[in-house]
Write a protein that holds these residues in place. Structure first.
Motif, PDB file in Angstrom:
ATOM      1  N   SER A 183      13.618   7.915 -12.835  1.00  0.00           N
ATOM      2  CA  SER A 183      14.353   8.589 -11.752  1.00  0.00           C
ATOM      3  C   SER A 183      13.857  10.012 -11.497  1.00  0.00           C
ATOM      4  CB  SER A 183      15.850   8.624 -12.082  1.00  0.00           C
ATOM      5  OG  SER A 183      16.097   9.398 -13.250  1.00  0.00           O
ATOM      6  N   PHE A 184      12.554  10.242 -11.642  1.00  0.00           N
ATOM      7  CA  PHE A 184      12.020  11.597 -11.476  1.00  0.00           C
ATOM      8  C   PHE A 184      12.336  12.170 -10.098  1.00  0.00           C
ATOM      9  CE2 PHE A 184       8.963   9.450 -14.411  1.00  0.00           C
ATOM     10  CZ  PHE A 184       9.309  10.148 -15.549  1.00  0.00           C
ATOM     11  N   TYR A 185      12.182  11.332  -9.080  1.00  0.00           N
ATOM     12  CA  TYR A 185      12.416  11.832  -7.722  1.00  0.00           C
ATOM     13  C   TYR A 185      13.883  12.223  -7.531  1.00  0.00           C
ATOM     14  CZ  TYR A 185      12.246  12.359  -2.696  1.00  0.00           C
ATOM     15  OH  TYR A 185      12.341  12.881  -1.422  1.00  0.00           O
ATOM     16  N   GLN A 186      14.804  11.381  -7.979  1.00  0.00           N
ATOM     17  CA  GLN A 186      16.232  11.693  -7.833  1.00  0.00           C
ATOM     18  C   GLN A 186      16.610  12.941  -8.630  1.00  0.00           C
ATOM     19  OE1 GLN A 186      15.097   8.495  -8.462  1.00  0.00           O
ATOM     20  NE2 GLN A 186      15.385   7.863  -6.325  1.00  0.00           N
ATOM     21  N   GLN A 187      16.037  13.076  -9.820  1.00  0.00           N
ATOM     22  CA  GLN A 187      16.299  14.293 -10.589  1.00  0.00           C
ATOM     23  C   GLN A 187      15.776  15.530  -9.861  1.00  0.00           C
ATOM     24  OE1 GLN A 187      15.261  13.988 -14.891  1.00  0.00           O
ATOM     25  NE2 GLN A 187      14.985  11.808 -14.471  1.00  0.00           N
ATOM     26  N   ALA A 222       6.801  12.239 -10.765  1.00  0.00           N
ATOM     27  CA  ALA A 222       6.964  11.096  -9.866  1.00  0.00           C
ATOM     28  C   ALA A 222       5.624  10.685  -9.264  1.00  0.00           C
ATOM     29  CB  ALA A 222       7.959  11.435  -8.764  1.00  0.00           C
ATOM     30  N   TYR A 223       4.819  11.664  -8.899  1.00  0.00           N
ATOM     31  CA  TYR A 223       3.502  11.370  -8.322  1.00  0.00           C
ATOM     32  C   TYR A 223       2.601  10.675  -9.348  1.00  0.00           C
ATOM     33  CZ  TYR A 223      -0.939  12.086  -5.905  1.00  0.00           C
ATOM     34  OH  TYR A 223      -2.158  11.892  -5.299  1.00  0.00           O
ATOM     35  N   ALA A 224       2.636  11.148 -10.573  1.00  0.00           N
ATOM     36  CA  ALA A 224       1.816  10.539 -11.635  1.00  0.00           C
ATOM     37  C   ALA A 224       2.193   9.078 -11.865  1.00  0.00           C
ATOM     38  CB  ALA A 224       1.961  11.330 -12.925  1.00  0.00           C
ATOM     39  N   LYS A 225       3.473   8.742 -11.659  1.00  0.00           N
ATOM     40  CA  LYS A 225       3.955   7.380 -11.866  1.00  0.00           C
ATOM     41  C   LYS A 225       3.940   6.554 -10.587  1.00  0.00           C
ATOM     42  CE  LYS A 225       5.112   7.708 -16.263  1.00  0.00           C
ATOM     43  NZ  LYS A 225       4.458   6.874 -17.298  1.00  0.00           N
ATOM     44  N   ARG A 226       3.451   7.138  -9.500  1.00  0.00           N
ATOM     45  CA  ARG A 226       3.452   6.463  -8.190  1.00  0.00           C
ATOM     46  C   ARG A 226       4.858   6.013  -7.808  1.00  0.00           C
ATOM     47  NH1 ARG A 226      -2.130   2.811  -8.097  1.00  0.00           N
ATOM     48  NH2 ARG A 226      -3.546   4.471  -8.767  1.00  0.00           N
ATOM     49  N   LEU A 256       0.821  -1.207   0.000  1.00  0.00           N
ATOM     50  CA  LEU A 256       0.000   0.000   0.000  1.00  0.00           C
ATOM     51  C   LEU A 256       0.859   1.263   0.000  1.00  0.00           C
ATOM     52  CD1 LEU A 256      -2.774  -1.076   2.523  1.00  0.00           C
ATOM     53  CD2 LEU A 256      -3.107  -0.601   0.092  1.00  0.00           C
ATOM     54  N   SER A 257       1.923   1.263   0.789  1.00  0.00           N
ATOM     55  CA  SER A 257       2.760   2.467   0.876  1.00  0.00           C
ATOM     56  C   SER A 257       3.634   2.642  -0.352  1.00  0.00           C
ATOM     57  CB  SER A 257       3.619   2.429   2.145  1.00  0.00           C
ATOM     58  OG  SER A 257       4.455   1.285   2.170  1.00  0.00           O
ATOM     59  N   HIS A 258       4.267   1.581  -0.793  1.00  0.00           N
ATOM     60  CA  HIS A 258       5.206   1.698  -1.907  1.00  0.00           C
ATOM     61  C   HIS A 258       4.536   1.601  -3.270  1.00  0.00           C
ATOM     62  CE1 HIS A 258       7.983   1.067   1.377  1.00  0.00           C
ATOM     63  NE2 HIS A 258       8.997   1.347   0.583  1.00  0.00           N
ATOM     64  N   GLY A 259       3.388   0.934  -3.337  1.00  0.00           N
ATOM     65  CA  GLY A 259       2.714   0.765  -4.616  1.00  0.00           C
ATOM     66  C   GLY A 259       1.666   1.814  -4.904  1.00  0.00           C
ATOM     67  N   ARG A 260       0.894   2.175  -3.870  1.00  0.00           N
ATOM     68  CA  ARG A 260      -0.176   3.155  -4.051  1.00  0.00           C
ATOM     69  C   ARG A 260       0.111   4.486  -3.363  1.00  0.00           C
ATOM     70  NH1 ARG A 260      -5.637  -0.612  -3.303  1.00  0.00           N
ATOM     71  NH2 ARG A 260      -5.308  -1.888  -5.190  1.00  0.00           N
TER      72      ARG A 260
END
Length: 266
Positions: free
Chosen positions: A207-211, A231-235, A51-55
Motif C-alpha cells: 500500500s505504498f501509494y495509499q500511505q 511504489a515506483y520500484a514495485k510498479r 501495459l499501463s497497470h503492469g509496466r
C-alpha cells in the motif's frame, strides 16, 4: 486469458517477481491474440491494460486503447475503460466526454457510474463525484471502492465527518484506512490518524501509494515522496493516479514529484 492473468497480478501477487511474471504472461497472451486477429478490440483493450497497470507504460498503452475504441465503436464497456485510461493523463476533458456517452448508453451499470465518479475526482468536481457514486450504490449496494470515492470528495470539500462516515462503509479495508487516517487528521485526532496509518502499513505491505496519500495530506512531503519511490520500484498501479490525484496536490511543487511524472511518461 490476458485479462485473467492481469487480474491475478493485481489481486494476488505478493512479490515483485510474481507481479512481473503474471503481467508478462498477460502481455504475451494479448499479443498472440492480436497476431491472429489484429482488429480484435478486446485484445487491444487487454494489452493496453496490461501495459499501463503492469509496466506503468502509459505511452505504450495509448495506441491499444485507441485501437480498442476504433474497432468496437459503441461498446460501452470498452469506452468506459478508455475513459479511465484518459483520465489518468493529460486529457481529462476527453475522458469526461467519453464517460458521459457511456452513462447514456448503459445507465444501469454500477461500474460505469463508479468510473464516472473517479473521473470526476480527477476533474475536481466533488459534488458530481458524490452524485455519481451514490447512483452506483443505488444500482449495486455492495460495489467496492465507491464509498472511498465519496470519502475523497468529502475530504476535499473539508467535510471530515462525512469522509469518515464514508470510510467506515467502504468494504475495501485498505481504502477505508486511507480515508479514515486523513479524515481523523483533519479532525485533529492525531492518535486515530496514526493508528489507521499504522494498520494500513502493517496489514497491506503493497500500500505504498495509499500511505503516500496519507502522508501528503498530513503535511509530510518527504515521507510521501519516499513512499511514491517505493511504489515506483514495485510498479504499483496506484501510480496511474499520480498526475491527477487531488490527495497528492501538496506534493506538486516538489522537483522529485515532477521527475516521477516524467519517468512515468504521464
Amino acid at each position: 486469458r490476458s485479462t485473467m492473468l492481469a487480474t491475478l497480478a493485481i489481486d494476488l501477487a505478493s512479490g515483485e517477481g510474481e507481479h512481473d511474471t503474471l503481467f508478462d504472461a498477460a502481455i504475451a497472451a494479448s499479443e498472440r491474440a492480436l497476431a491472429i486477429e489484429p482488429r480484435l478490440a478486446r485484445g487491444h483493450l487487454s494489452l493496453g491494460y496490461a501495459l499501463s497497470h503492469g509496466r506503468l507504460d502509459l505511452p505504450g498503452a495509448l495506441p491499444h486503447y485507441r485501437a480498442a475504441e476504433a474497432n468496437a465503436a459503441g461498446d460501452a464497456d470498452i469506452l468506459r475503460a478508455g475513459a479511465s485510461y484518459l483520465a489518468y493523463g493529460e486529457d481529462p476533458a476527453r475522458a469526461r466526454t467519453m464517460i458521459a456517452e457511456v452513462l447514456a448508453r448503459d445507465p444501469l451499470n454500477a461500474r460505469a457510474f463508479r468510473t464516472a465518479g473517479y473521473i470526476s475526482i480527477f476533474a475536481r468536481q466533488y459534488a458530481e463525484v458524490i452524485t455519481r457514486m451514490e447512483r452506483a450504490l443505488a444500482l449495486n449496494p455492495s460495489i467496492a471502492s465507491v464509498h472511498f470515492g465519496i470519502a475523497i470528495a468529502r475530504l476535499m470539500q473539508g467535510d471530515s465527518a462525512g469522509a469518515l462516515k464514508a470510510a467506515e462503509a467502504e468494504p475495501s479495508r485498505s481504502f477505508a484506512l486511507t480515508a479514515a487516517a486523513i479524515a481523523r487528521h483533519q479532525q485533529g485526532d492525531r492518535a486515530g490518524a496514526e493508528a489507521a496509518l499504522a494498520e494500513l502499513a502493517r496489514d497491506y505491505d503493497g500500500s505504498f501509494y495509499q500511505q503516500a496519500e496519507v502522508h501528503a495530506q498530513m503535511g509530510q512531503p518527504a515521507k510521501a515522496l519516499a513512499l511514491l519511490e517505493d511504489a515506483y520500484a514495485k510498479r504499483d498501479s496506484g501510480l496511474l493516479w499520480l498526475r491527477n490525484d487531488p490527495l497528492l496536490d501538496p506534493l506538486r511543487s516538489a522537483p522529485q514529484f515532477a521527475d516521477l511524472l516524467k519517468r512515468l511518461g504521464s
